[in-house]
Design an enzyme around this catalytic site. Sequence first.
Site, PDB file in Angstrom:
ATOM      1  N   ASN A  17       0.834  -1.213   0.000  1.00  0.00           N
ATOM      2  CA  ASN A  17       0.000   0.000   0.000  1.00  0.00           C
ATOM      3  C   ASN A  17       0.864   1.256   0.000  1.00  0.00           C
ATOM      4  O   ASN A  17       0.546   2.227  -0.691  1.00  0.00           O
ATOM      5  CB  ASN A  17      -0.962  -0.002   1.193  1.00  0.00           C
ATOM      6  CG  ASN A  17      -2.210  -0.807   0.907  1.00  0.00           C
ATOM      7  OD1 ASN A  17      -3.078  -0.381   0.152  1.00  0.00           O
ATOM      8  ND2 ASN A  17      -2.284  -2.000   1.478  1.00  0.00           N
ATOM      9  N   HIS A 112      -8.460  -1.582   5.733  1.00  0.00           N
ATOM     10  CA  HIS A 112      -8.761  -2.916   6.238  1.00  0.00           C
ATOM     11  C   HIS A 112      -9.308  -3.754   5.086  1.00  0.00           C
ATOM     12  O   HIS A 112     -10.125  -3.269   4.297  1.00  0.00           O
ATOM     13  CB  HIS A 112      -9.796  -2.821   7.367  1.00  0.00           C
ATOM     14  CG  HIS A 112     -10.070  -4.142   8.011  1.00  0.00           C
ATOM     15  ND1 HIS A 112      -9.167  -4.751   8.869  1.00  0.00           N
ATOM     16  CD2 HIS A 112     -11.126  -4.987   7.909  1.00  0.00           C
ATOM     17  CE1 HIS A 112      -9.664  -5.909   9.259  1.00  0.00           C
ATOM     18  NE2 HIS A 112     -10.847  -6.086   8.700  1.00  0.00           N
TER      19      HIS A 112
END
Length: 192
Positions: A17, A112
């Site tokens: 990420n 998440h």
Amino acid sequence: MNEPLRVGVLASGRGSNLGAILDACARLEFPARVVVVISDRERAAVLDRARAAGVPAVFVNPKDFADREEFDLALVRELERHRVGLVCHAGYMRILSAPYVQAFTGRALNIHPSLLPAFPGLHAQQQALDHGAKVSGATVLQACVPVLETDTEETLSARILAEEHRLYPEAIRLFALGKLALQGRRVVVDVS
Ligand code: GRF
């Protein structure tokens, strides 16, 4: 043009990420820059990714602090030293204590790998498989993906991760442009 938003990233693992965020920040018109990456794991690949991109990479050792709050306050000091306007948690594997959360309320994002509030906690992708969910997804903003009969934790994780890499830079962009507003638990996106 306004100064780009100063972003700090907290992460514990491989840092894909972070990679997506750095790629977005490399575009001249993107309204944010990563100014520091902090990890609680000395050997986390995320720190190597930061160094490779010329971004300060800081290991803060939890063992150097008496308790969670003291450790978290050290994180706050480090982030404030780098004058971050937004902190992004990207695979950060520790629970955050109240003083940390208070310091960054309204200027923190987390990602998440499920459609929250479904499947919080660890192994969200495996939880989706165990429950026979037909869709799952990612939450920072939200996007959904199909869950296939043939999926394993790995294949579902990969499908969700592709969405994470799209969503996180977009969430940062919207925050930097002042288009995200907190209303209680809700994040309202200004789509004008
Ligand atoms: C992601 O799936 C994220 O949603 C979860 O941990 C993973 C981190 O992956 N919280 P990476 O370190 O960014 O590759």
